[in-house]
Write a protein that holds these residues in place. Structure first.
Motif, PDB file in Angstrom:
ATOM      1  N   ASP A  33      55.424  60.154  71.910  1.00  0.00           N
ATOM      2  CA  ASP A  33      55.762  61.492  72.388  1.00  0.00           C
ATOM      3  C   ASP A  33      56.253  62.346  71.217  1.00  0.00           C
ATOM      4  OD1 ASP A  33      58.014  63.444  73.502  1.00  0.00           O
ATOM      5  OD2 ASP A  33      56.560  63.048  75.110  1.00  0.00           O
ATOM      6  N   PRO A  34      55.724  63.561  71.048  1.00  0.00           N
ATOM      7  CA  PRO A  34      56.117  64.387  69.905  1.00  0.00           C
ATOM      8  C   PRO A  34      57.563  64.892  69.988  1.00  0.00           C
ATOM      9  CG  PRO A  34      54.513  65.538  71.259  1.00  0.00           C
ATOM     10  CD  PRO A  34      54.645  64.157  71.811  1.00  0.00           C
ATOM     11  N   LEU A  35      58.111  65.069  71.169  1.00  0.00           N
ATOM     12  CA  LEU A  35      59.462  65.625  71.287  1.00  0.00           C
ATOM     13  C   LEU A  35      60.566  64.592  71.142  1.00  0.00           C
ATOM     14  CD1 LEU A  35      58.944  68.224  74.140  1.00  0.00           C
ATOM     15  CD2 LEU A  35      59.042  68.619  71.672  1.00  0.00           C
ATOM     16  N   ILE A  36      60.423  63.470  71.831  1.00  0.00           N
ATOM     17  CA  ILE A  36      61.512  62.489  71.809  1.00  0.00           C
ATOM     18  C   ILE A  36      61.155  61.173  71.141  1.00  0.00           C
ATOM     19  CG2 ILE A  36      62.742  63.467  73.776  1.00  0.00           C
ATOM     20  CD1 ILE A  36      61.410  61.435  75.559  1.00  0.00           C
ATOM     21  N   GLY A  37      59.913  61.006  70.747  1.00  0.00           N
ATOM     22  CA  GLY A  37      59.502  59.845  69.960  1.00  0.00           C
ATOM     23  C   GLY A  37      59.353  58.545  70.722  1.00  0.00           C
ATOM     24  N   THR A  38      59.351  58.592  72.037  1.00  0.00           N
ATOM     25  CA  THR A  38      59.168  57.350  72.785  1.00  0.00           C
ATOM     26  C   THR A  38      57.719  56.882  72.667  1.00  0.00           C
ATOM     27  OG1 THR A  38      58.776  58.571  74.829  1.00  0.00           O
ATOM     28  CG2 THR A  38      61.018  57.800  74.432  1.00  0.00           C
ATOM     29  N   VAL A  39      57.553  55.574  72.662  1.00  0.00           N
ATOM     30  CA  VAL A  39      56.234  54.975  72.512  1.00  0.00           C
ATOM     31  C   VAL A  39      55.842  54.318  73.831  1.00  0.00           C
ATOM     32  CG1 VAL A  39      54.871  53.272  71.226  1.00  0.00           C
ATOM     33  CG2 VAL A  39      56.682  54.551  70.070  1.00  0.00           C
ATOM     34  N   ARG A  40      54.608  54.572  74.267  1.00  0.00           N
ATOM     35  CA  ARG A  40      54.082  53.987  75.502  1.00  0.00           C
ATOM     36  C   ARG A  40      52.767  53.284  75.218  1.00  0.00           C
ATOM     37  NH1 ARG A  40      54.016  59.201  78.158  1.00  0.00           N
ATOM     38  NH2 ARG A  40      51.810  58.783  78.178  1.00  0.00           N
ATOM     39  N   VAL A  41      52.561  52.172  75.898  1.00  0.00           N
ATOM     40  CA  VAL A  41      51.273  51.476  75.858  1.00  0.00           C
ATOM     41  C   VAL A  41      50.766  51.434  77.281  1.00  0.00           C
ATOM     42  CG1 VAL A  41      50.078  49.321  75.331  1.00  0.00           C
ATOM     43  CG2 VAL A  41      52.012  50.042  73.913  1.00  0.00           C
ATOM     44  N   GLU A  42      49.528  51.916  77.484  1.00  0.00           N
ATOM     45  CA  GLU A  42      48.951  51.962  78.823  1.00  0.00           C
ATOM     46  C   GLU A  42      47.439  51.779  78.745  1.00  0.00           C
ATOM     47  OE1 GLU A  42      50.271  55.811  80.019  1.00  0.00           O
ATOM     48  OE2 GLU A  42      48.978  56.849  78.626  1.00  0.00           O
ATOM     49  N   ASP A  43      46.839  51.538  79.899  1.00  0.00           N
ATOM     50  CA  ASP A  43      45.381  51.431  79.948  1.00  0.00           C
ATOM     51  C   ASP A  43      44.755  52.752  79.532  1.00  0.00           C
ATOM     52  OD1 ASP A  43      45.202  48.805  80.801  1.00  0.00           O
ATOM     53  OD2 ASP A  43      45.340  49.345  82.916  1.00  0.00           O
ATOM     54  N   ALA A  44      43.718  52.668  78.725  1.00  0.00           N
ATOM     55  CA  ALA A  44      42.982  53.869  78.315  1.00  0.00           C
ATOM     56  C   ALA A  44      41.853  54.075  79.313  1.00  0.00           C
ATOM     57  CB  ALA A  44      42.418  53.706  76.904  1.00  0.00           C
ATOM     58  N   THR A  45      41.814  55.234  79.909  1.00  0.00           N
ATOM     59  CA  THR A  45      40.753  55.519  80.878  1.00  0.00           C
ATOM     60  C   THR A  45      39.787  56.523  80.347  1.00  0.00           C
ATOM     61  OG1 THR A  45      42.212  57.147  81.899  1.00  0.00           O
ATOM     62  CG2 THR A  45      42.126  54.951  82.878  1.00  0.00           C
TER      63      THR A  45
END
Length: 159
Positions: A147-159
């Motif tokens: 996330d550009p604002l808070i820098g959290t990283v997420r891993v999810e299925d790419a659709t």
């Protein structure tokens, strides 16, 4: 004669050639069905591993930027299938079963290389990386996003 079982005098105990061939055919069919499923499982595992490597490197850059009060960078090279941090504290060549399919965001450096910046205030330049199986890019695909604002990283299925 007694009522016990009768044995043919000319036949020795054992298996006939037909029985052995039938068993070998059944084993061959089982292996033929099992190997592709095992290969697909290996591919899926390696895609997950590559996505975790990228996510971990993104998290590392964010923490280092906060701790050092200085920007950090992650360089993603889709052509070489590599990632590296600015201080080379972390770098990796992804497995041959998983490939960086696409990088959205970040700053293009040319030749398929993208720079993602992490700032001391916790924000980033933002990026989304799609990792897929080299063998079948339609099945095992994951997206790693920061996330550009808070820098959290997420891993999810790419659709």
């Amino acid at each position: 004669m007694s009522g016990g079982p009768h044995r043919c005098a000319g036949r020795a105990g054992g298996f006939t050639l037909i029985e052995v061939v039938v068993v070998l055919v059944i084993i061959a069919i089982g292996v033929t069905l099992a190997v592709p499923m095992m290969e697909a499982g290996f591919d899926a595992r390696e895609v997950r591993r590559a996505a975790r490597q990228i996510a971990s490197s993104m998290h590392h850059c964010r923490v280092e930027a906060l701790a050092r009060s200085a920007p950090q960078e992650l360089v993603i090279d889709a052509e070489r299938n590599t990632i590296a941090t600015s201080d080379w504290g972390r770098w990796a060549v992804l497995t041959d079963r998983a490939v960086i399919e696409r990088v959205d965001g970040g700053r293009p450096l040319g030749n398929g290389t993208v720079q993602v910046l992490f700032f001391p205030n916790g924000s980033t330049s933002g990026a989304s990386v799609v990792v897929a199986s080299r063998r079948d890019r339609t099945r095992d695909r994951l997206r790693v996003s920061v996330d550009p604002l808070i820098g959290t990283v997420r891993v999810e299925d790419a659709t």
